[in-house]
Scaffold this active site. Structure first.
Site, PDB file in Angstrom:
ATOM      1  N   HIS A  44      -6.491   4.668   6.400  1.00  0.00           N
ATOM      2  CA  HIS A  44      -5.775   4.196   5.212  1.00  0.00           C
ATOM      3  C   HIS A  44      -5.214   5.377   4.433  1.00  0.00           C
ATOM      4  O   HIS A  44      -4.175   5.250   3.761  1.00  0.00           O
ATOM      5  CB  HIS A  44      -6.724   3.378   4.333  1.00  0.00           C
ATOM      6  CG  HIS A  44      -6.042   2.716   3.167  1.00  0.00           C
ATOM      7  ND1 HIS A  44      -5.051   1.778   3.318  1.00  0.00           N
ATOM      8  CD2 HIS A  44      -6.202   2.875   1.824  1.00  0.00           C
ATOM      9  CE1 HIS A  44      -4.633   1.372   2.127  1.00  0.00           C
ATOM     10  NE2 HIS A  44      -5.306   2.025   1.206  1.00  0.00           N
ATOM     11  N   TYR A  67      -8.650  -9.964   3.274  1.00  0.00           N
ATOM     12  CA  TYR A  67      -9.801  -9.168   3.700  1.00  0.00           C
ATOM     13  C   TYR A  67     -10.649  -8.668   2.533  1.00  0.00           C
ATOM     14  O   TYR A  67     -11.767  -8.211   2.732  1.00  0.00           O
ATOM     15  CB  TYR A  67      -9.376  -8.005   4.601  1.00  0.00           C
ATOM     16  CG  TYR A  67      -8.508  -6.946   3.964  1.00  0.00           C
ATOM     17  CD1 TYR A  67      -9.002  -6.069   3.007  1.00  0.00           C
ATOM     18  CD2 TYR A  67      -7.185  -6.790   4.355  1.00  0.00           C
ATOM     19  CE1 TYR A  67      -8.205  -5.088   2.443  1.00  0.00           C
ATOM     20  CE2 TYR A  67      -6.388  -5.806   3.803  1.00  0.00           C
ATOM     21  CZ  TYR A  67      -6.901  -4.956   2.847  1.00  0.00           C
ATOM     22  OH  TYR A  67      -6.103  -3.980   2.287  1.00  0.00           O
ATOM     23  N   GLU A  68     -10.115  -8.785   1.308  1.00  0.00           N
ATOM     24  CA  GLU A  68     -10.924  -8.434   0.138  1.00  0.00           C
ATOM     25  C   GLU A  68     -11.932  -9.528  -0.198  1.00  0.00           C
ATOM     26  O   GLU A  68     -12.796  -9.327  -1.053  1.00  0.00           O
ATOM     27  CB  GLU A  68     -10.017  -8.184  -1.064  1.00  0.00           C
ATOM     28  CG  GLU A  68      -9.090  -6.998  -0.915  1.00  0.00           C
ATOM     29  CD  GLU A  68      -8.109  -6.891  -2.059  1.00  0.00           C
ATOM     30  OE1 GLU A  68      -8.512  -6.385  -3.132  1.00  0.00           O
ATOM     31  OE2 GLU A  68      -6.940  -7.306  -1.902  1.00  0.00           O
ATOM     32  N   ALA A  92       3.050  -1.849   3.791  1.00  0.00           N
ATOM     33  CA  ALA A  92       2.874  -0.748   4.731  1.00  0.00           C
ATOM     34  C   ALA A  92       2.493  -1.366   6.072  1.00  0.00           C
ATOM     35  O   ALA A  92       1.686  -2.296   6.118  1.00  0.00           O
ATOM     36  CB  ALA A  92       1.785   0.197   4.249  1.00  0.00           C
ATOM     37  N   MET A 110      -1.426  -6.267   7.333  1.00  0.00           N
ATOM     38  CA  MET A 110      -2.496  -7.146   6.854  1.00  0.00           C
ATOM     39  C   MET A 110      -2.116  -7.888   5.571  1.00  0.00           C
ATOM     40  O   MET A 110      -2.981  -8.162   4.726  1.00  0.00           O
ATOM     41  CB  MET A 110      -3.768  -6.324   6.619  1.00  0.00           C
ATOM     42  CG  MET A 110      -4.228  -5.521   7.823  1.00  0.00           C
ATOM     43  SD  MET A 110      -5.633  -4.444   7.413  1.00  0.00           S
ATOM     44  CE  MET A 110      -5.696  -3.425   8.899  1.00  0.00           C
ATOM     45  N   SER A 111      -0.839  -8.204   5.408  1.00  0.00           N
ATOM     46  CA  SER A 111      -0.403  -8.888   4.185  1.00  0.00           C
ATOM     47  C   SER A 111       0.895  -9.638   4.455  1.00  0.00           C
ATOM     48  O   SER A 111       1.290  -9.844   5.603  1.00  0.00           O
ATOM     49  CB  SER A 111      -0.190  -7.853   3.059  1.00  0.00           C
ATOM     50  OG  SER A 111       0.916  -7.016   3.365  1.00  0.00           O
ATOM     51  N   HIS A 171      -3.645   0.150  -5.018  1.00  0.00           N
ATOM     52  CA  HIS A 171      -3.199  -1.101  -5.631  1.00  0.00           C
ATOM     53  C   HIS A 171      -3.772  -1.182  -7.048  1.00  0.00           C
ATOM     54  O   HIS A 171      -4.965  -1.420  -7.233  1.00  0.00           O
ATOM     55  CB  HIS A 171      -3.657  -2.301  -4.796  1.00  0.00           C
ATOM     56  CG  HIS A 171      -3.010  -2.374  -3.449  1.00  0.00           C
ATOM     57  ND1 HIS A 171      -1.904  -3.158  -3.189  1.00  0.00           N
ATOM     58  CD2 HIS A 171      -3.300  -1.744  -2.288  1.00  0.00           C
ATOM     59  CE1 HIS A 171      -1.553  -3.011  -1.922  1.00  0.00           C
ATOM     60  NE2 HIS A 171      -2.391  -2.154  -1.355  1.00  0.00           N
ATOM     61  N   HIS A 198      -5.269  -9.321  -0.867  1.00  0.00           N
ATOM     62  CA  HIS A 198      -5.425  -9.491   0.573  1.00  0.00           C
ATOM     63  C   HIS A 198      -6.606 -10.412   0.872  1.00  0.00           C
ATOM     64  O   HIS A 198      -7.611 -10.401   0.151  1.00  0.00           O
ATOM     65  CB  HIS A 198      -5.701  -8.145   1.263  1.00  0.00           C
ATOM     66  CG  HIS A 198      -4.715  -7.073   0.952  1.00  0.00           C
ATOM     67  ND1 HIS A 198      -4.789  -6.314  -0.195  1.00  0.00           N
ATOM     68  CD2 HIS A 198      -3.655  -6.608   1.657  1.00  0.00           C
ATOM     69  CE1 HIS A 198      -3.798  -5.423  -0.186  1.00  0.00           C
ATOM     70  NE2 HIS A 198      -3.100  -5.583   0.907  1.00  0.00           N
ATOM     71  N   SER A 221       0.832  -1.210   0.000  1.00  0.00           N
ATOM     72  CA  SER A 221       0.000   0.000   0.000  1.00  0.00           C
ATOM     73  C   SER A 221       0.862   1.255   0.000  1.00  0.00           C
ATOM     74  O   SER A 221       1.786   1.396   0.803  1.00  0.00           O
ATOM     75  CB  SER A 221      -0.900   0.014   1.244  1.00  0.00           C
ATOM     76  OG  SER A 221      -1.827  -1.045   1.209  1.00  0.00           O
ATOM     77  N   ASN A 274       2.633   4.470  10.286  1.00  0.00           N
ATOM     78  CA  ASN A 274       1.972   5.022  11.471  1.00  0.00           C
ATOM     79  C   ASN A 274       2.383   4.234  12.697  1.00  0.00           C
ATOM     80  O   ASN A 274       2.919   3.121  12.584  1.00  0.00           O
ATOM     81  CB  ASN A 274       0.440   4.940  11.318  1.00  0.00           C
ATOM     82  CG  ASN A 274      -0.029   3.513  11.075  1.00  0.00           C
ATOM     83  OD1 ASN A 274      -0.033   3.031   9.937  1.00  0.00           O
ATOM     84  ND2 ASN A 274      -0.397   2.815  12.137  1.00  0.00           N
TER      85      ASN A 274
END
Length: 272
Positions: free
Chosen positions: A246, A84-85, A112, A210-211, A60, A82, A29, A234
């Site tokens: 995001h 979560y998609e 990220a 998350m990846s 992306h 991902h 990301s 962050n």
């Protein structure tokens, strides 16, 4: 699974029409802009590769670039996939297996991530020395195909030590500060709670995202060497003094592009 992998690999080979690079780079990301630095020979949208899911996340692009970076042949996933998609985990692993079937030897994963360390702030870069898979999912669950990899792959050096040393050397040459730590993977898409962040830190994690872990597991299983690099966008919840978004991830990715680009342009030829 082997047939699906081979179908995807054959499609890429037919659309590219030349030797497939030995090195594959996955852009996380906010890092998709590196694709513009590549001297591109072939662009293949994911939708044109059988079995590849379409990327749906802002930042992306969802296409495979094949070309050169600083003279080094490289295939670049401009946009990753991902869980979560809503993609099944075996579909997230399929591209990695297809690249291996095409002859790839090294996978460079970027992402990220949120920092769990107060002294590793936004804009920092962290070599991934190991990961913790806290998602409860694994791309190797189910029947194993020995044509792809062994039933029980060893993960003791999942992020190849020699590649980590080359990353550190490239950063030193470019005068870029580079941390090293453990990346913890959660499925998302909700950001972590402060209580979860405290727990993850107690486990020995330095950054969370998350990846990356599913791709790294699939790569090691298939016999690829893996390097991992996190861009810290962050501080995680409970450490940050503001709400996490995001948009912040994308903004810090854009601000850190020049540094990230210099590092990759120095590192990729060393790998090749």
């Amino acid at each position: 699974m082997y047939d699906a992998v081979q179908t995807a690999a054959d499609s890429i080979a037919a659309q590219h029409g030349g030797p497939f690079p030995k090195t594959v780079l996955v852009l996380g990301s906010g890092l998709g802009g590196f694709g513009e630095v590549i001297e591109t020979q072939t662009i293949i949208p994911y939708k044109d590769i059988p079995g590849f899911p379409t990327s749906t996340v802002s930042g992306h692009s969802g296409q495979l670039l094949i070309g050169k970076a600083a003279g080094a042949p490289v295939a670049c996933m401009q946009g990753r996939l991902h869980l979560y998609e809503g993609h099944p985990i075996e579909q997230v692993a399929l591209p990695i297996r297809a690249y291996r079937a095409l002859g790839a030897q090294t996978l460079v994963l970027t992402n990220a991530a949120g920092s769990l360390k107060p002294d590793m702030g936004p804009g920092s870069l962290m070599i991934i020395e190991d990961h913790i898979n806290a998602s409860g999912q694994n791309p190797l669950i189910g029947p194993n195909d020995e044509k792809i990899g062994p039933r029980f792959p060893d993960m003791s050096d999942a992020y190849d030590r020699a590649l980590r040393e080359k990353l550190a050397s490239a950063a030193n040459i470019e005068n870029i500060d580079l941390a090293s730590g453990v990346y913890l993977y959660t499925q998302g898409p909700s950001f972590e709670t402060p209580a979860e962040v405290r727990m993850f830190a107690s486990w020995g994690a330095d950054a969370v995202g998350m990846s990356t872990a599913p791709e790294a597991i699939a790569a090691v299983h298939a016999g690829l060497k893996v390097a991992g690099l996190s861009l810290i966008t962050n501080h995680a919840a409970g450490i940050a003094s503001h709400k996490i978004t995001h948009d912040e991830t994308l903004a810090v990715g854009a601000q850190s592009f020049e540094k990230m680009s210099r590092l990759m342009l120095r590192f990729l030829p060393a790998v090749a």
